[in-house]
Design a protein around this motif. Sequence first.
Motif, short mmCIF file in Angstrom:
data_model
loop_
_atom_site.label_atom_id
_atom_site.label_comp_id
_atom_site.label_asym_id
_atom_site.label_seq_id
_atom_site.Cartn_x
_atom_site.Cartn_y
_atom_site.Cartn_z
N MET A 68 15.69 60.77 70.35
CA MET A 68 15.20 59.53 70.97
C MET A 68 13.99 59.02 70.19
SD MET A 68 13.83 58.89 74.88
CE MET A 68 15.44 59.24 75.56
N THR A 69 13.97 57.74 69.92
CA THR A 69 12.86 57.15 69.19
C THR A 69 11.67 56.98 70.11
OG1 THR A 69 14.41 55.94 67.81
CG2 THR A 69 12.12 55.18 67.82
N ALA A 70 10.50 57.35 69.61
CA ALA A 70 9.28 57.20 70.41
C ALA A 70 9.04 55.73 70.70
CB ALA A 70 8.09 57.80 69.66
N PRO A 71 8.56 55.40 71.90
CA PRO A 71 8.29 53.99 72.23
C PRO A 71 7.21 53.42 71.33
CG PRO A 71 7.33 55.46 73.87
CD PRO A 71 8.19 56.31 72.98
N LEU A 72 7.35 52.17 71.02
CA LEU A 72 6.38 51.49 70.17
C LEU A 72 5.41 50.70 71.05
CD1 LEU A 72 8.73 50.17 67.35
CD2 LEU A 72 7.29 52.21 67.31
N PHE A 73 4.15 50.88 70.83
CA PHE A 73 3.14 50.15 71.58
C PHE A 73 2.43 49.17 70.66
CE2 PHE A 73 3.46 54.11 74.04
CZ PHE A 73 3.67 53.58 75.30
N ALA A 74 2.01 48.07 71.22
CA ALA A 74 1.26 47.09 70.43
C ALA A 74 -0.06 47.70 69.99
CB ALA A 74 1.02 45.84 71.27
N SER A 75 -0.46 47.40 68.77
CA SER A 75 -1.75 47.89 68.28
C SER A 75 -2.84 46.89 68.64
CB SER A 75 -1.70 48.10 66.77
OG SER A 75 -1.41 46.87 66.12
N VAL A 76 -4.05 47.39 68.72
CA VAL A 76 -5.19 46.54 69.03
C VAL A 76 -5.57 45.75 67.78
CG1 VAL A 76 -7.62 46.52 69.73
CG2 VAL A 76 -6.02 48.12 70.79
N ALA A 77 -5.83 44.47 67.93
CA ALA A 77 -6.20 43.62 66.81
C ALA A 77 -7.51 44.10 66.21
CB ALA A 77 -6.33 42.17 67.26
N PRO A 78 -7.71 43.89 64.92
CA PRO A 78 -9.01 44.23 64.32
C PRO A 78 -10.13 43.49 65.02
CG PRO A 78 -7.38 43.66 62.64
CD PRO A 78 -6.78 43.29 63.95
N ALA A 79 -11.32 44.05 64.98
CA ALA A 79 -12.47 43.37 65.58
C ALA A 79 -12.65 42.01 64.93
CB ALA A 79 -13.73 44.21 65.39
N PRO A 80 -12.92 40.99 65.73
CA PRO A 80 -13.07 39.64 65.17
C PRO A 80 -14.26 39.54 64.23
CG PRO A 80 -13.76 39.71 67.47
CD PRO A 80 -13.13 41.03 67.18
N SER A 81 -14.10 38.73 63.21
CA SER A 81 -15.18 38.51 62.24
C SER A 81 -15.26 37.02 61.95
CB SER A 81 -14.91 39.30 60.96
OG SER A 81 -15.95 39.13 60.03
N PRO A 82 -15.85 36.26 62.89
CA PRO A 82 -15.90 34.81 62.71
C PRO A 82 -16.77 34.41 61.52
CG PRO A 82 -17.31 35.48 64.52
CD PRO A 82 -16.54 36.70 64.11
N SER A 83 -16.42 33.32 60.89
CA SER A 83 -17.23 32.81 59.79
C SER A 83 -18.56 32.28 60.33
CB SER A 83 -16.49 31.68 59.08
OG SER A 83 -16.37 30.56 59.95
N ALA A 84 -19.50 32.08 59.44
CA ALA A 84 -20.79 31.53 59.83
C ALA A 84 -20.63 30.16 60.48
CB ALA A 84 -21.72 31.44 58.62
N ASP A 85 -19.69 29.37 59.95
CA ASP A 85 -19.45 28.03 60.52
C ASP A 85 -18.87 28.13 61.92
OD1 ASP A 85 -20.42 26.83 58.25
OD2 ASP A 85 -18.44 26.43 57.38
N ALA A 86 -17.93 29.08 62.12
CA ALA A 86 -17.31 29.24 63.44
C ALA A 86 -18.35 29.70 64.45
CB ALA A 86 -16.16 30.23 63.36
N LEU A 87 -19.23 30.64 64.06
CA LEU A 87 -20.27 31.11 64.96
C LEU A 87 -21.24 29.98 65.30
CD1 LEU A 87 -21.72 33.39 66.46
CD2 LEU A 87 -22.94 33.91 64.33
N ALA A 88 -21.63 29.21 64.30
CA ALA A 88 -22.56 28.10 64.55
C ALA A 88 -21.94 27.08 65.49
CB ALA A 88 -22.95 27.45 63.22
N ALA A 89 -20.66 26.77 65.29
CA ALA A 89 -19.99 25.81 66.17
C ALA A 89 -19.91 26.35 67.59
CB ALA A 89 -18.59 25.51 65.63
N CYS A 90 -19.62 27.64 67.73
CA CYS A 90 -19.57 28.27 69.05
C CYS A 90 -20.91 28.16 69.75
CB CYS A 90 -19.14 29.73 68.91
SG CYS A 90 -19.07 30.64 70.46
#
Length: 471
Positions: free
Chosen positions: A1-23
């Motif tokens: 039997m194949t082991a169940p596949l689980f979704a992996s956690v996305a990498p930690a976000p790394s917003p650009s300087a522009d995205a952070l400033a806009a936020c």
Amino acid sequence: MTAPLFASVAPAPSPSADALAACLDDLRSLLGDRLSTAQVIRDQHGRDESYHTPAAPDAVAFALTTDEVVAIVNTCSRHGVPIIPFGTGTSLEGHIAALHGGVCVDVSGMNAILSVRPADMDVTVQAGVTRKQLNEYLRDTGLFFPIDPGADASLGGMASTRASGTNAVRYGTMRENVLSLTVVLADGRVIRTARRARKSAAGYDLTRLFVGSEGTLGIITEVTVRLYGIPEAVVAAVCPFPDVGAAVNTVIDTIQLGIPVARVEFLDENQMDAVNRFSKLSYAVTPTLFFEFHGSDEAIAAQAETVKELAAAHGGVDFQWTANADERDKLWHARHNAFYAALALKPGSKGISSDTCVPISRLADCVIETKHDLQQSFLKSTMVGHVGDGNFHVLFLVDPDSPQDIAEAKRLNSRLVMRAIEMDGTCTGEHGIGHGKRDYLTHELGDAMDVMRAVKAALDPQNLFNPGKII
């Protein structure tokens, strides 16, 4: 039997300087001067009570309502900016460190007590309400909230870390006492995890999913908890013992006989020395138990007498008890200050605190073996514990600038944690995982971690909520 596949956690976000400033521009339009980028404010919100290296967020948003939390979450989500919830900052495993930057959402201003229902013995509060604030508010109702982690933590933070403390042996932990939560999810939805019924078989237990999630799945904005009647009488007792084994075996006998102690705290000789010095007391400098009994006058007198006999059988021959409120308060105030008392034994030191919990039948083995390790080490340490439920702590006093001290503390702590897990215990009874115990969690739970990752990926697909913690 194949082991169940689980979704992996996305990498930690790394917003650009522009995205952070806009936020931050968008959040400033929303909150005005309740968005702070001042360095001192950021630094305050990036450190807790632990030894872990602080990590300041890029900004701190002070929310006052659930609707504001929704708007903050939606704004951060739109720009891909991490979100770190903050209550009072009393956590002990680096829970609030902004490991990847982002916006800290401070809910301390959400401190309204929304509805007290004496007939149902429950209360709904905003997440920033602290336990002392709640009990002061309840003073004239004849009810109280018993969960007491020592620090005046917020109820939202206590739910997030599944806190407990000195009363847990009788009243349980936050896991048993939270009836319902209001939570803001990563997509901006607001859910209520349950109604107020004392029991329910309605679907998945979402309340317990978020209790202990440490801000990684959503932001808790309201908490509904159980209340209890203030006991008719309260008695406290102190009993010294010849060694740690005698003290702990007295506790095991007490619990196995079903004596309903409200609190039973263990302090080793080093901690008793610290308590005496710090709180100006004169107890024997030897392993000691602090007890508290709740109930009617007749019931607690019988309980105290039985425990006195059990203690005497293990060499605890100086069992002293009192119903005087001032004396009781002095005793428990000293216990609550044990952390700071221990630090004062070595001025300038930092404390690295362990937090293991084992089945009650293995408690004496775990404590005795750990004490042996500590006696062989050059580090100064103290041992305390809410031993009625198998939970105890070692506080290692280290020079924060000494790699040798820190390495030795980590070595001893690792031995303790692995010993507890091998005894079918846990790496944390109440402090939580944060980022300080992630490796131990994998060892403790094994493949169950894949299920946790799947839950995290489903509820927070961008990994915006408190990234780097637990998972």
